[in-house]
Design an enzyme around this catalytic site. Structure first.
Site, PDB file in Angstrom:
ATOM      1  N   ASP A   7      19.295  -7.465  33.629  1.00  0.00           N
ATOM      2  CA  ASP A   7      19.235  -6.446  32.571  1.00  0.00           C
ATOM      3  C   ASP A   7      20.569  -6.235  31.877  1.00  0.00           C
ATOM      4  O   ASP A   7      20.679  -5.328  31.044  1.00  0.00           O
ATOM      5  CB  ASP A   7      18.751  -5.118  33.140  1.00  0.00           C
ATOM      6  CG  ASP A   7      19.767  -4.499  34.098  1.00  0.00           C
ATOM      7  OD1 ASP A   7      20.200  -5.202  35.045  1.00  0.00           O
ATOM      8  OD2 ASP A   7      20.137  -3.327  33.902  1.00  0.00           O
ATOM      9  N   ASP A  60      18.740 -10.065  39.354  1.00  0.00           N
ATOM     10  CA  ASP A  60      19.682  -8.968  39.528  1.00  0.00           C
ATOM     11  C   ASP A  60      18.937  -7.870  40.280  1.00  0.00           C
ATOM     12  O   ASP A  60      17.703  -7.886  40.367  1.00  0.00           O
ATOM     13  CB  ASP A  60      20.155  -8.490  38.158  1.00  0.00           C
ATOM     14  CG  ASP A  60      21.019  -7.260  38.241  1.00  0.00           C
ATOM     15  OD1 ASP A  60      22.003  -7.274  39.002  1.00  0.00           O
ATOM     16  OD2 ASP A  60      20.693  -6.258  37.566  1.00  0.00           O
ATOM     17  N   ASP A 117      20.018  -3.859  40.570  1.00  0.00           N
ATOM     18  CA  ASP A 117      19.985  -2.557  39.900  1.00  0.00           C
ATOM     19  C   ASP A 117      19.607  -2.700  38.428  1.00  0.00           C
ATOM     20  O   ASP A 117      20.250  -3.445  37.683  1.00  0.00           O
ATOM     21  CB  ASP A 117      21.355  -1.880  40.014  1.00  0.00           C
ATOM     22  CG  ASP A 117      21.719  -1.570  41.450  1.00  0.00           C
ATOM     23  OD1 ASP A 117      21.122  -0.641  42.019  1.00  0.00           O
ATOM     24  OD2 ASP A 117      22.583  -2.270  42.010  1.00  0.00           O
TER      25      ASP A 117
END
Length: 235
Positions: A169, A8, A10
């Site tokens: 995250d 991922d 961001d």
């Protein structure tokens, strides 16, 4: 045999959540819309922009105001965040990515950003050359948590799900990995906390990027051989 690690963007590679909150607030101010508090905005990070703005505003995604917000978001983000992107890369990312590449792993990004702004952010952060493939939300029918982005990465790299791991995250990343049949590493330093991430059932949990790299290099546990989720040992 090819193996890959998909990341991922961001909150996983780059610490952009604070800048995202500031950008959302600036967009609302430009349109004279009521501002939203930081926790509300942070709670939408990981969704695609239309879904995020629609959720905050409490309107359907096809409302004109959502389209206008999305149009304003990108130039506003460029002005606020891109100039400092290299300072926002999480500790251990540069070294960790290099270590994975040196050990023969193919690297990719699957993000709910559109691919053009994702490429811009990776370039500004000095990370773009690390990745063979970058897949954005505008390249698939549905964004994460739908597995389409992960499956597209695997197809482009010629890697099977058993030889791939997703690092992210948010629960959207973990759900995408499960849907695509790959293992996953949930990092706890981003948007979603450990308890929320554990509820999605990641293969491993990591408290730092260095720990995520250790986990990503491991083979997925055989079915039934141990619990689905384990903490990575300190490197």
């Amino acid at each position: 045999m090819r193996r890959c690690v998909i990341f991922d963007l961001d909150g996983t590679l780059v610490d952009t959540p604070r800048g995202i909150v500031t950008t959302f607030a600036a967009v609302f101010a430009q349109l004279d819309l009521p501002t939203a508090d930081s926790p509300t905005i942070r709670g939408t990070i990981g969704l695609g922009l239309p879904a995020a703005f629609a959720k905050i505003l409490g309107v359907p995604e096809d409302e004109p105001v959502v389209t206008r917000c999305v149009e304003l978001y990108r130039p506003t983000f460029r002005k606020i965040v891109l100039p400092v992107a290299s300072q926002l890369v999480f500790p251990g990312v540069y070294d960790g990515l290099r270590s994975l590449r040196e050990n023969g792993f193919l690297l990719a990004v699957a993000t709910n950003r559109f691919v053009a702004p994702a490429e811009e952010l990776l370039t500004a952060a000095g990370l773009r050359d690390e990745f063979s493939v970058v897949v954005g939300a505008d390249q698939v029918p549905e964004p994460k948590p739908d597995p389409a982005a992960g499956l597209l990465v695997l197809d482009r790299l010629g890697v099977t799900p058993d030889n791939a791991v997703m690092v992210g995250d948010t629960t959207y990343d973990i759900d995408m990995a499960r849907g695509a049949g790959m293992s996953s590493v949930a990092v706890t330093y981003g948007v979603h906390g450990a308890d929320q991430l554990l509820s999605a059932g990641p293969t491993w949990l990591a408290g730092s990027f260095a720990e995520a790299v250790v986990s990503a290099r491991r083979r997925r546990p055989a079915s039934g051989s141990r619990s689905r989720t384990s903490r990575s040992p300190r490197p």
